[in-house]
Design a protein around this motif. Structure first.
Motif, PDB file in Angstrom:
ATOM      1  N   ALA A 453       0.836  -1.207   0.000  1.00 14.75           N
ATOM      2  CA  ALA A 453       0.000   0.000   0.000  1.00 14.75           C
ATOM      3  C   ALA A 453       0.868   1.253   0.000  1.00 14.75           C
ATOM      4  CB  ALA A 453      -0.929  -0.016   1.211  1.00 14.75           C
ATOM      5  N   ILE A 454       1.893   1.279   0.852  1.00 12.96           N
ATOM      6  CA  ILE A 454       2.778   2.443   0.906  1.00 12.96           C
ATOM      7  C   ILE A 454       3.516   2.603  -0.418  1.00 12.96           C
ATOM      8  CG2 ILE A 454       4.790   3.441   2.049  1.00 12.96           C
ATOM      9  CD1 ILE A 454       3.851   2.035   4.630  1.00 12.96           C
ATOM     10  N   ALA A 455       3.983   1.496  -0.975  1.00 14.38           N
ATOM     11  CA  ALA A 455       4.699   1.558  -2.254  1.00 14.38           C
ATOM     12  C   ALA A 455       3.800   2.107  -3.360  1.00 14.38           C
ATOM     13  CB  ALA A 455       5.225   0.175  -2.629  1.00 14.38           C
ATOM     14  N   GLU A 456       2.553   1.668  -3.386  1.00  9.64           N
ATOM     15  CA  GLU A 456       1.624   2.174  -4.408  1.00  9.64           C
ATOM     16  C   GLU A 456       1.306   3.647  -4.168  1.00  9.64           C
ATOM     17  OE1 GLU A 456      -1.657   0.266  -5.945  1.00  9.64           O
ATOM     18  OE2 GLU A 456      -0.543  -1.524  -6.550  1.00  9.64           O
ATOM     19  N   GLY A 457       1.189   4.049  -2.898  1.00  7.87           N
ATOM     20  CA  GLY A 457       0.948   5.459  -2.608  1.00  7.87           C
ATOM     21  C   GLY A 457       2.082   6.339  -3.094  1.00  7.87           C
ATOM     22  N   ARG A 458       3.312   5.883  -2.900  1.00  7.92           N
ATOM     23  CA  ARG A 458       4.466   6.631  -3.386  1.00  7.92           C
ATOM     24  C   ARG A 458       4.484   6.678  -4.914  1.00  7.92           C
ATOM     25  NH1 ARG A 458       8.814   7.448   0.107  1.00  7.92           N
ATOM     26  NH2 ARG A 458      10.380   7.034  -1.505  1.00  7.92           N
ATOM     27  N   SER A 459       4.123   5.571  -5.539  1.00  8.26           N
ATOM     28  CA  SER A 459       4.154   5.512  -6.999  1.00  8.26           C
ATOM     29  C   SER A 459       3.066   6.368  -7.636  1.00  8.26           C
ATOM     30  CB  SER A 459       4.017   4.057  -7.470  1.00  8.26           C
ATOM     31  OG  SER A 459       5.120   3.282  -7.058  1.00  8.26           O
ATOM     32  N   VAL A 460       1.857   6.322  -7.062  1.00  5.57           N
ATOM     33  CA  VAL A 460       0.775   7.118  -7.642  1.00  5.57           C
ATOM     34  C   VAL A 460       1.067   8.602  -7.498  1.00  5.57           C
ATOM     35  CG1 VAL A 460      -0.781   7.399  -5.651  1.00  5.57           C
ATOM     36  CG2 VAL A 460      -1.741   7.143  -7.928  1.00  5.57           C
ATOM     37  N   ALA A 461       1.805   8.984  -6.470  1.00  9.35           N
ATOM     38  CA  ALA A 461       2.180  10.387  -6.301  1.00  9.35           C
ATOM     39  C   ALA A 461       3.017  10.863  -7.487  1.00  9.35           C
ATOM     40  CB  ALA A 461       2.947  10.576  -4.993  1.00  9.35           C
ATOM     41  N   HIS A 462       3.901  10.003  -7.981  1.00 12.74           N
ATOM     42  CA  HIS A 462       4.683  10.354  -9.178  1.00 12.74           C
ATOM     43  C   HIS A 462       3.763  10.590 -10.370  1.00 12.74           C
ATOM     44  CE1 HIS A 462       8.040  10.012 -12.142  1.00 12.74           C
ATOM     45  NE2 HIS A 462       7.089   9.465 -12.883  1.00 12.74           N
ATOM     46  N   SER A 463       2.782   9.703 -10.542  1.00  8.10           N
ATOM     47  CA  SER A 463       1.865   9.832 -11.681  1.00  8.10           C
ATOM     48  C   SER A 463       1.029  11.100 -11.586  1.00  8.10           C
ATOM     49  CB  SER A 463       0.952   8.603 -11.759  1.00  8.10           C
ATOM     50  OG  SER A 463       1.694   7.441 -12.034  1.00  8.10           O
ATOM     51  N   VAL A 464       0.550  11.420 -10.391  1.00  4.21           N
ATOM     52  CA  VAL A 464      -0.259  12.622 -10.205  1.00  4.21           C
ATOM     53  C   VAL A 464       0.592  13.870 -10.432  1.00  4.21           C
ATOM     54  CG1 VAL A 464      -1.594  13.964  -8.539  1.00  4.21           C
ATOM     55  CG2 VAL A 464      -1.882  11.476  -8.650  1.00  4.21           C
ATOM     56  N   ASP A 465       1.788  13.870  -9.890  1.00  7.11           N
ATOM     57  CA  ASP A 465       2.686  15.013 -10.064  1.00  7.11           C
ATOM     58  C   ASP A 465       3.012  15.227 -11.546  1.00  7.11           C
ATOM     59  OD1 ASP A 465       4.260  17.131  -9.058  1.00  7.11           O
ATOM     60  OD2 ASP A 465       6.062  15.881  -9.086  1.00  7.11           O
ATOM     61  N   THR A 466       3.227  14.139 -12.265  1.00  8.34           N
ATOM     62  CA  THR A 466       3.483  14.229 -13.711  1.00  8.34           C
ATOM     63  C   THR A 466       2.261  14.767 -14.447  1.00  8.34           C
ATOM     64  OG1 THR A 466       5.037  12.363 -13.588  1.00  8.34           O
ATOM     65  CG2 THR A 466       4.145  12.916 -15.766  1.00  8.34           C
ATOM     66  N   PHE A 467       1.084  14.308 -14.050  1.00  5.03           N
ATOM     67  CA  PHE A 467      -0.169  14.768 -14.662  1.00  5.03           C
ATOM     68  C   PHE A 467      -0.340  16.278 -14.474  1.00  5.03           C
ATOM     69  CE2 PHE A 467      -4.699  15.778 -13.864  1.00  5.03           C
ATOM     70  CZ  PHE A 467      -5.235  15.483 -15.112  1.00  5.03           C
ATOM     71  N   LEU A 468       0.047  16.776 -13.312  1.00  6.23           N
ATOM     72  CA  LEU A 468      -0.161  18.189 -12.997  1.00  6.23           C
ATOM     73  C   LEU A 468       0.944  19.097 -13.557  1.00  6.23           C
ATOM     74  CD1 LEU A 468      -1.355  17.849  -9.293  1.00  6.23           C
ATOM     75  CD2 LEU A 468      -2.768  18.310 -11.298  1.00  6.23           C
ATOM     76  N   ARG A 469       2.168  18.593 -13.591  1.00  7.55           N
ATOM     77  CA  ARG A 469       3.298  19.436 -13.992  1.00  7.55           C
ATOM     78  C   ARG A 469       3.901  19.071 -15.345  1.00  7.55           C
ATOM     79  NH1 ARG A 469       5.869  21.740  -9.019  1.00  7.55           N
ATOM     80  NH2 ARG A 469       5.237  20.524  -7.200  1.00  7.55           N
ATOM     81  N   GLY A 470       3.632  17.854 -15.804  1.00 13.61           N
ATOM     82  CA  GLY A 470       4.268  17.379 -17.028  1.00 13.61           C
ATOM     83  C   GLY A 470       5.489  16.524 -16.780  1.00 13.61           C
ATOM     84  N   GLU A 471       6.041  16.557 -15.579  1.00 14.68           N
ATOM     85  CA  GLU A 471       7.175  15.724 -15.191  1.00 14.68           C
ATOM     86  C   GLU A 471       7.215  15.634 -13.673  1.00 14.68           C
ATOM     87  OE1 GLU A 471      10.765  17.550 -16.479  1.00 14.68           O
ATOM     88  OE2 GLU A 471      10.503  19.355 -15.250  1.00 14.68           O
ATOM     89  N   SER A 472       8.015  14.686 -13.156  1.00 15.07           N
ATOM     90  CA  SER A 472       8.108  14.527 -11.711  1.00 15.07           C
ATOM     91  C   SER A 472       9.439  13.898 -11.347  1.00 15.07           C
ATOM     92  CB  SER A 472       6.965  13.648 -11.186  1.00 15.07           C
ATOM     93  OG  SER A 472       7.084  13.450  -9.782  1.00 15.07           O
ATOM     94  N   GLN A 473       9.981  14.319 -10.203  1.00 16.63           N
ATOM     95  CA  GLN A 473      11.196  13.729  -9.650  1.00 16.63           C
ATOM     96  C   GLN A 473      10.883  12.727  -8.532  1.00 16.63           C
ATOM     97  OE1 GLN A 473      14.270  14.402 -10.997  1.00 16.63           O
ATOM     98  NE2 GLN A 473      13.035  15.530 -12.481  1.00 16.63           N
ATOM     99  N   LEU A 474       9.599  12.509  -8.266  1.00 15.20           N
ATOM    100  CA  LEU A 474       9.230  11.569  -7.216  1.00 15.20           C
ATOM    101  C   LEU A 474       9.536  10.132  -7.645  1.00 15.20           C
ATOM    102  CD1 LEU A 474       5.823  13.089  -6.050  1.00 15.20           C
ATOM    103  CD2 LEU A 474       7.971  13.059  -4.777  1.00 15.20           C
ATOM    104  N   PRO A 475       9.878   9.266  -6.702  1.00 15.09           N
ATOM    105  CA  PRO A 475      10.231   7.884  -7.045  1.00 15.09           C
ATOM    106  C   PRO A 475       9.015   7.052  -7.442  1.00 15.09           C
ATOM    107  CG  PRO A 475      10.199   8.154  -4.677  1.00 15.09           C
ATOM    108  CD  PRO A 475       9.991   9.529  -5.258  1.00 15.09           C
TER     109      PRO A 475
END
Length: 486
Positions: A453-475
């Motif tokens: 669950a924690i791993a998926e939460g960290r991963s989805v944060a990257h996808s959301v950040d990319t969706f909002l900004r166009g790119e992301s440095q989150l793991p």
């Protein structure tokens, strides 16, 4: 590698548990403190393998050899930094995770594996004690708003990651307190809620906003949610419990585990004086042999049950790893939790066929033994003739697992699609069929472990950040299609 001979000089050691007569009289955690010297010996057993399979056994990719070496060298703050580099909440996983990293440990091929989980929890506890864990504030504010629906480990991990990169994050929870199953599904003797509250306070200081007592789709219309937020992450879990529809099911005294466990936790929170349903003085039957069943067992013991039986339809697993689950896969072995040490009896290869009812209340269960057979890869259970038996029961608890997310106005109004397993469908970026709506955790994966669950939460944060900004440095520790070592 601090001590090249550590694994030769020291045996695997775990903390002692408080004596059973003492611990079943309270709701505090069962383990006694683990001396630092003993912990350093355990850390020294790590062989710093050329290929650390423990990293791959953990979906978070925890830097396990790194922190083992640092603990051996007494560099605790550096160890905490390594630990938090991959895991938002090591105090949760260090207490609740079944530690797939340990079953993947190279030392475990022919010796007891390194006590990774214990090293992890000692690191984070010392970090809190010394004030090394502080709010991490974003360098810049994005001006974009993200709604997280669900406050379990997946939702909290996503919220913390997105807050730290500057998004305005609100976490919605239908219960009266934040935490999801961490709050109301996990008994305090496995994790005291002060650890959860402490982490939530850090998140609030970072800027995450928590909105309890709000069921999205009912209290908060979906249209309003979509209007007010730039992206939505759904992390409501797989909370649709599996039922047992056999004769007598309508009788009172038969509860789902998640109808029973939250009551005990609410007492510990001080919200109620006594649970509406208590096991005190009752003959209790727990149907289901997994962790949730063990949680019910420990809870019923502390409430003063007269007797407890825990049923499992599967045969008793072997004591040692079998050839069917070779290293580094997760082994199917007989496990004994702290609750099983405390009391009750476990029955394996048993099936419940009927609830015995008297005056509208359950008074017993009729069972029979089963033989497991595999036909074309499918497992079936056949009744063993002449093994019928009736167990006395005043309280029956169903701990049969979960089938997927509950149907709700939230899912229906969003028009989300489901896959063949009944989970909400998402693509490789955790995105649903609706633009800007993402799914993580058990809601998309199905019932799984806290570490996933924690791993998926960290991963989805990257996808959301990319969706909002166009790119992301989150793991991105995991993909939606990743699975454990099997």
């Amino acid at each position: 590698m601090g001590d090249p001979r550590g694994f030769l000089n020291h045996e695997r050691q775990l903390p002692e548990r408080r004596s059973i007569p003492v611990r079943i009289r309270d709701w505090k955690e069962v383990n006694s403190p683990f001396p630092v010297s003993d912990l350093q010996h355990q850390a020294s057993r790590c062989m710093d393998c050329g290929i650390p399979f423990c990293n791959h056994g953990c979906p978070l990719g925890n830097l396990i050899p790194d922190w083992n070496d640092l603990i051996y060298r007494e560099q605790w703050q550096e160890a905490s930094e390594r630990l938090h580099a991959t895991n938002n909440f090591p105090e949760f996983t260090g207490r609740l995770c079944p530690a797939p990293c340990e079953t993947a440990c190279v030392l475990g091929i022919n010796e007891p594996p390194v006590t990774i989980k214990q090293v992890e929890v000692n690191i984070v506890d010392k970090a809190w004690e010394h004030g090394w864990i502080t709010p991490i504030l974003p360098d810049q504010i994005s001006g974009q708003r993200v709604a997280i629906v669900g406050s379990g480990p997946a939702g909290l991990a996503a919220a913390q990651q997105l807050t730290r990169v500057g998004h305005d994050v609100s976490v919605f929870e239908r219960d009266d307190r934040i935490g999801g199953l961490l709050r109301y599904g996990i008994p305090s003797f496995k994790m005291e809620k002060r650890y959860l509250d402490r982490r939530l306070a850090q998140m609030e200081a970072e800027g995450t906003q928590f909105v309890p007592n709000t069921s999205v789709g009912t209290d908060l219309p979906v249209s309003e949610l979509l209007q007010d937020f730039d992206a939505v992450v759904l992390a409501v879990g797989a909370t649709q419990w599996r039922d047992l529809q056999i004769p007598g099911r309508e009788a009172s005294g038969i509860l789902q585990a998640m109808e029973y466990l939250p009551q005990a936790n609410k007492v510990q929170e001080g919200d109620i004086d006594a649970p509406p349903v208590s096991a005190k003085g009752k003959h209790v039957i727990i149907i289901g042999g997994g962790d949730t069943g063990a949680d019910c067992l420990g809870t019923a013991l502390r409430q003063g049950a007269s007797s407890i039986q825990q049923f499992e339809i599967m045969p008793r697993p072997p004591s040692d790893r079998s050839e069917t689950t070779p290293w580094p896969t997760w082994p199917l072995v007989h496990r004994v939790s702290s609750a099983h040490e405390e009391g009750g009896e476990r029955q394996f290869a048993i099936n419940t066929e009927e609830f015995i009812v008297e005056d509208g209340r359950v008074s017993g269960v009729k069972t029979h033994e089963v033989a497991q057979k595999s036909i074309n890869g499918s497992i079936t259970f056949e009744k063993v003739a002449g093994t019928e038996k009736i167990f006395k029961a005043d309280l029956v608890l169903l701990a049969l697992g979960f089938t997927g997310p509950e149907s709700s106005p939230l899912i229906e109004n969003l028009g989300l699609t489901h896959n063949e397993r009944g989970n909400v469908e998402r693509d490789d970026n955790f995105s649903t069929n609706q633009n800007g709506i993402f799914v993580c955790g058990d809601m998309g994966r199905g019932q799984s472990l806290i570490v996933w669950a924690i791993a998926e939460g960290r991963s989805v944060a990257h996808s959301v950040d990319t969706f909002l900004r166009g790119e992301s440095q989150l793991p991105v520790p995991v993909a939606p299609t990743d699975s454990p070592l099997t």
